[in-house]
Design an enzyme around this catalytic site. Sequence first.
Site, mmCIF file in Angstrom:
data_model
loop_
_atom_site.group_PDB
_atom_site.id
_atom_site.type_symbol
_atom_site.label_atom_id
_atom_site.label_comp_id
_atom_site.label_asym_id
_atom_site.label_seq_id
_atom_site.Cartn_x
_atom_site.Cartn_y
_atom_site.Cartn_z
ATOM 1 N N HIS A 23 0.812 -1.226 0.000
ATOM 2 C CA HIS A 23 0.000 0.000 0.000
ATOM 3 C C HIS A 23 0.847 1.280 0.000
ATOM 4 O O HIS A 23 0.687 2.199 0.806
ATOM 5 C CB HIS A 23 -1.120 0.007 1.043
ATOM 6 C CG HIS A 23 -0.732 -0.189 2.490
ATOM 7 N ND1 HIS A 23 0.201 0.568 3.141
ATOM 8 C CD2 HIS A 23 -1.203 -1.044 3.422
ATOM 9 C CE1 HIS A 23 0.294 0.185 4.394
ATOM 10 N NE2 HIS A 23 -0.530 -0.796 4.587
ATOM 11 N N HIS A 77 -5.365 -9.288 14.521
ATOM 12 C CA HIS A 77 -5.446 -8.024 13.764
ATOM 13 C C HIS A 77 -6.250 -8.302 12.499
ATOM 14 O O HIS A 77 -5.997 -9.288 11.803
ATOM 15 C CB HIS A 77 -4.007 -7.604 13.441
ATOM 16 C CG HIS A 77 -3.820 -6.317 12.717
ATOM 17 N ND1 HIS A 77 -4.756 -5.307 12.680
ATOM 18 C CD2 HIS A 77 -2.748 -5.857 11.997
ATOM 19 C CE1 HIS A 77 -4.268 -4.300 11.970
ATOM 20 N NE2 HIS A 77 -3.068 -4.613 11.535
ATOM 21 N N GLU A 79 -6.417 -6.552 9.696
ATOM 22 C CA GLU A 79 -5.926 -6.046 8.405
ATOM 23 C C GLU A 79 -5.723 -7.220 7.434
ATOM 24 O O GLU A 79 -5.268 -8.302 7.834
ATOM 25 C CB GLU A 79 -4.626 -5.241 8.595
ATOM 26 C CG GLU A 79 -4.312 -4.457 7.336
ATOM 27 C CD GLU A 79 -3.283 -3.332 7.527
ATOM 28 O OE1 GLU A 79 -2.656 -3.240 8.595
ATOM 29 O OE2 GLU A 79 -3.114 -2.556 6.556
ATOM 30 N N ASP A 81 -3.604 -8.254 5.338
ATOM 31 C CA ASP A 81 -2.354 -9.016 5.167
ATOM 32 C C ASP A 81 -2.256 -10.168 6.167
ATOM 33 O O ASP A 81 -1.465 -11.087 5.975
ATOM 34 C CB ASP A 81 -1.112 -8.113 5.245
ATOM 35 C CG ASP A 81 -1.083 -7.195 6.441
ATOM 36 O OD1 ASP A 81 -2.159 -6.819 6.945
ATOM 37 O OD2 ASP A 81 0.020 -6.827 6.879
ATOM 38 N N HIS A 144 -1.520 -2.312 15.236
ATOM 39 C CA HIS A 144 -1.432 -1.139 14.408
ATOM 40 C C HIS A 144 -2.776 -0.450 14.209
ATOM 41 O O HIS A 144 -2.843 0.699 13.802
ATOM 42 C CB HIS A 144 -0.774 -1.620 13.108
ATOM 43 C CG HIS A 144 -0.998 -0.922 11.851
ATOM 44 N ND1 HIS A 144 -1.269 -1.530 10.671
ATOM 45 C CD2 HIS A 144 -0.935 0.397 11.582
ATOM 46 C CE1 HIS A 144 -1.375 -0.644 9.713
ATOM 47 N NE2 HIS A 144 -1.174 0.524 10.235
ATOM 48 N N ASP A 163 1.906 -6.761 14.382
ATOM 49 C CA ASP A 163 2.743 -5.861 13.573
ATOM 50 C C ASP A 163 3.930 -5.295 14.372
ATOM 51 O O ASP A 163 4.977 -4.968 13.793
ATOM 52 C CB ASP A 163 1.907 -4.682 13.056
ATOM 53 C CG ASP A 163 1.057 -5.051 11.843
ATOM 54 O OD1 ASP A 163 1.355 -6.060 11.187
ATOM 55 O OD2 ASP A 163 0.096 -4.313 11.554
ATOM 56 N N TYR A 191 10.109 -0.084 8.982
ATOM 57 C CA TYR A 191 8.743 -0.522 9.264
ATOM 58 C C TYR A 191 8.097 0.392 10.314
ATOM 59 O O TYR A 191 6.977 0.873 10.142
ATOM 60 C CB TYR A 191 8.765 -1.979 9.766
ATOM 61 C CG TYR A 191 7.389 -2.565 9.934
ATOM 62 C CD1 TYR A 191 6.803 -3.304 8.914
ATOM 63 C CD2 TYR A 191 6.655 -2.373 11.103
ATOM 64 C CE1 TYR A 191 5.532 -3.828 9.049
ATOM 65 C CE2 TYR A 191 5.392 -2.882 11.248
ATOM 66 C CZ TYR A 191 4.833 -3.622 10.219
ATOM 67 O OH TYR A 191 3.572 -4.130 10.359
ATOM 68 N N HIS A 222 5.399 -10.035 10.687
ATOM 69 C CA HIS A 222 6.211 -9.810 9.488
ATOM 70 C C HIS A 222 7.676 -9.995 9.866
ATOM 71 O O HIS A 222 8.123 -9.499 10.912
ATOM 72 C CB HIS A 222 6.062 -8.375 8.957
ATOM 73 C CG HIS A 222 4.677 -7.999 8.537
ATOM 74 N ND1 HIS A 222 4.072 -8.485 7.404
ATOM 75 C CD2 HIS A 222 3.772 -7.163 9.100
ATOM 76 C CE1 HIS A 222 2.859 -7.959 7.278
ATOM 77 N NE2 HIS A 222 2.654 -7.155 8.307
HETATM 78 FE FE1 FEO Z 1 -1.389 -3.822 10.166
HETATM 79 FE FE2 FEO Z 1 0.661 -6.235 8.916
HETATM 80 O O1 FEO Z 1 -0.945 -5.328 9.195
#
Ligand code: FEO
Length: 397
Positions: A23, A77, A79, A81, A144, A163, A191, A222
Site C-alpha cells: 500500500h 489483527h 488487516e 495481510d 497497528h 505488527d 517498518y 512480518h
Molecule cells: Fe497492520 Fe501487517 O498489518
Amino acid sequence: MATTICQDIDWVGYVDWTVRDFHGYRTEHGSTYNSYLIRDEKTALIDTVKADYSAEFLANVAALTPLEKVDFIVCNHAEPDHAGSLPVVMKACANATLVCDAKCRDALGRYHDTSDWTFRIVADGETLSLGKRTLQFFETPMVHWPESMATYMPEEKLLFSMDGFGQHYASSSRFDDEVDLTEVMAEAKTYYANILMLYGAPIKRTLAKLAPLPIEMIAPSHGVVWRSHVAEIVAAYNDWVDLKCRPKVVVIYDTMWKSTARMAWEIYQGAVDAGAEAKIFSIRATNITVLAAEILDAGAVAFGSATLNNTILPAAAAGMTYLKGLKPAGKAAVAFGSYGWATAAGKELTAYIEAMRMKIIREPVMCRFRPGKDALDECRSAGEALAAKAIELAGRE
Ligand code: FEO
C-alpha cells in the site's frame, strides 16, 4: 526451510519475496506474513496470511496437522495481510473457533461474511488453555489498528506481537540470529517509521503494559522472530516511540530549474560545517519510504520545493502529504524554495510542517529565480541553525 520456532510451535506463513509495493510502502526486501501453528492438546493457529496465499498457507498447515484438527484460529489483527485468507481458512478448518477481541470481530464482519463462523471473544488479559500451554491475550490498540491484540504464551515466554517489532523482510531463515542483523534492524526501523510512527503514544503505553512479562522470544507477523536480540529491538522501540534523535539534519527538496537544489546543497553544507551529520535527498528521486525512515531519527529537517503554478511541485506534495500522516512531531524544521512571481511554496510547505507538528525555527528561506549570494548565505545560516537544533535535541536524550 526449517519452520520450528520451539517444541510444538511451527511457522506456517508465507514468504513474499517479490512484493515491492505494500500500500505505497516500498518493500525493497519483500515481506513475510507470519502464522504460527501450536500443536498441544488443542491445536491453534496464530493469525493467517494475505488472501492471495491461502492455498500455500493451508498446505503448510496440512503438512503438519489435519485441518479438521485445528481448534482455534487467533486473529490478532483484522488487516487483510493477516486476516484476508480467513474466509478460505475458516471453511477449510471446519472445526475451528475464531478467537479475537470484540473490536476485531466487528472489523472482520465488515470485511467478510462471518455469519457462519464460530467466535470466541476475549477480553484484555483473558487466557485460553491449550493443554500444556496457555494463550493470554492483550489488547494493543493502534499497534497497528484499534482492534490490534498481542498473544502471550507464558510457558515459552513467547510473545506473538502482531505488527509490532515486525519487518518487511523476506528471508529463508526464521530467526534474527540467522540473518544479517544490520539489515534486519534497518528494516525494523523502516517498518516503524512508515507503519507505526504516528502511533508512538499508544505504542509507548503498550510497551509499558507488556514490560512486566518475561519475554525470551518475540514472534511478529512480518519478518524474522527475535530470540537473540530481544533486548535490542525493545530498546530500539523505546527510542522510536519517543522519536529520539541523532545530531542529524535531513534536507529534502524538489527542484524545477535547479535553483531550489542549489539552496538545498547550501543548507546541507551549512549543517555539515556546523558539526551535524547531514543527508540530502531529492524527493523525486527517493522513495518516500526511505525518507520516513531517515526522518525518524533526525533532529531537524529542511523541506524545499520550487513554486509551480502557485503551489509546490507534485512530488513534494505527495511526499509532504505522506509525512503529514506520519507526524514526526517535535523535530526542528525549515521550509525553503525558489519562486518566480508567487511565494506559494513557502506558505504551503509551512502548512505541511505545522500539520506534522514539527517545530519551525525560522521563516521560510525563499529566493526569486536564481539564488544569489544573499540567498545562499541565508541557506547556509538556516543549515547551521538546523544543525544547532539537532545537536541540542540529541544531547537532551
Ligand atoms: Fe497492520 Fe501487517 O498489518
